[in-house]
Design an enzyme around this catalytic site. Sequence first.
Site, PDB file in Angstrom:
ATOM      1  N   ASP A 186     -13.773 -20.076 -28.062  1.00 27.67           N
ATOM      2  CA  ASP A 186     -14.765 -19.972 -27.012  1.00 27.67           C
ATOM      3  C   ASP A 186     -14.016 -20.068 -25.679  1.00 27.67           C
ATOM      4  O   ASP A 186     -12.941 -20.667 -25.607  1.00 27.67           O
ATOM      5  CB  ASP A 186     -15.768 -21.121 -27.148  1.00 27.67           C
ATOM      6  N   ARG A 203     -24.216 -25.653 -14.852  1.00 27.13           N
ATOM      7  CA  ARG A 203     -23.814 -25.411 -16.232  1.00 27.13           C
ATOM      8  C   ARG A 203     -24.995 -25.556 -17.191  1.00 27.13           C
ATOM      9  O   ARG A 203     -25.183 -24.748 -18.115  1.00 27.13           O
ATOM     10  CB  ARG A 203     -22.697 -26.383 -16.619  1.00 27.13           C
ATOM     11  N   ASN A 253     -19.624 -15.732 -24.406  1.00 23.86           N
ATOM     12  CA  ASN A 253     -20.804 -15.199 -23.741  1.00 23.86           C
ATOM     13  C   ASN A 253     -20.444 -14.377 -22.515  1.00 23.86           C
ATOM     14  O   ASN A 253     -21.255 -13.586 -22.033  1.00 23.86           O
ATOM     15  CB  ASN A 253     -21.717 -16.349 -23.283  1.00 23.86           C
TER      16      ASN A 253
END
Length: 228
Positions: free
Chosen positions: A16, A47, A124
């Site tokens: 990630d 965040r 992402n």
Amino acid sequence: MPASDALEGIQACVFDAYGTLFDVHSAIGKHQHRLGGRADQISLLWRTKQLEYTWIRSLMGLHADFWKVTQDALDFALDRHGINDPELRADLMEAYLKLDCYPEVPEVLSMLKDGGFRLAILSNGTPAMLEAAVKNSNIEQFIEKNFSVEEVGIFKPDFRVYQIAVDGLGIRPEQIVFLSSNAWDAHGAAAFGFKVTWVNRFGQSKERLPGKPHFTIANLLELPNLLG
């Protein structure tokens, strides 16, 4: 189960990006003097909303890329704190393209590469965001491929995202060790079928979610020994 048994046959390490390789709070950190005592609160809220928006958009079936989500989350955080400063907003978004990597990252990636492991990112983030972050941290020589959720148009922990790495690397899920500092991501990846190591950088409590990380480490320096 000994690590040597659980991680037998691993060919690739897939990371990630945000929070695992790159410090998401370093964007605010670069402009902390302009935010004063509210900097940490704003960074945490930014965040939190960023992640919430990925999950909510995925459930709604209304995808927007991570750059848009990051902008929207920042706008929420600044608005919550009564800040209307377009120049600061632009500077913070620019800083997000140049996040600092955690100090151990280049050394660990170099060791893994020398050890014969294939290295990739599954994030992402948009392709442009990942390319900028990798380049800024000078780790592009270690990373074989940046995999982005934009290939499938939905965010983690949808299983279609994890399948991107399987298809892109051409190996089986159990031949991949996936690493994330985000517990929800680690659980999602484990439920999918990866061998998962949770990088619990901040001493978080264990989640109560399907899937279970095979190992937990405090930072990436522990990974080479784990892999043998």
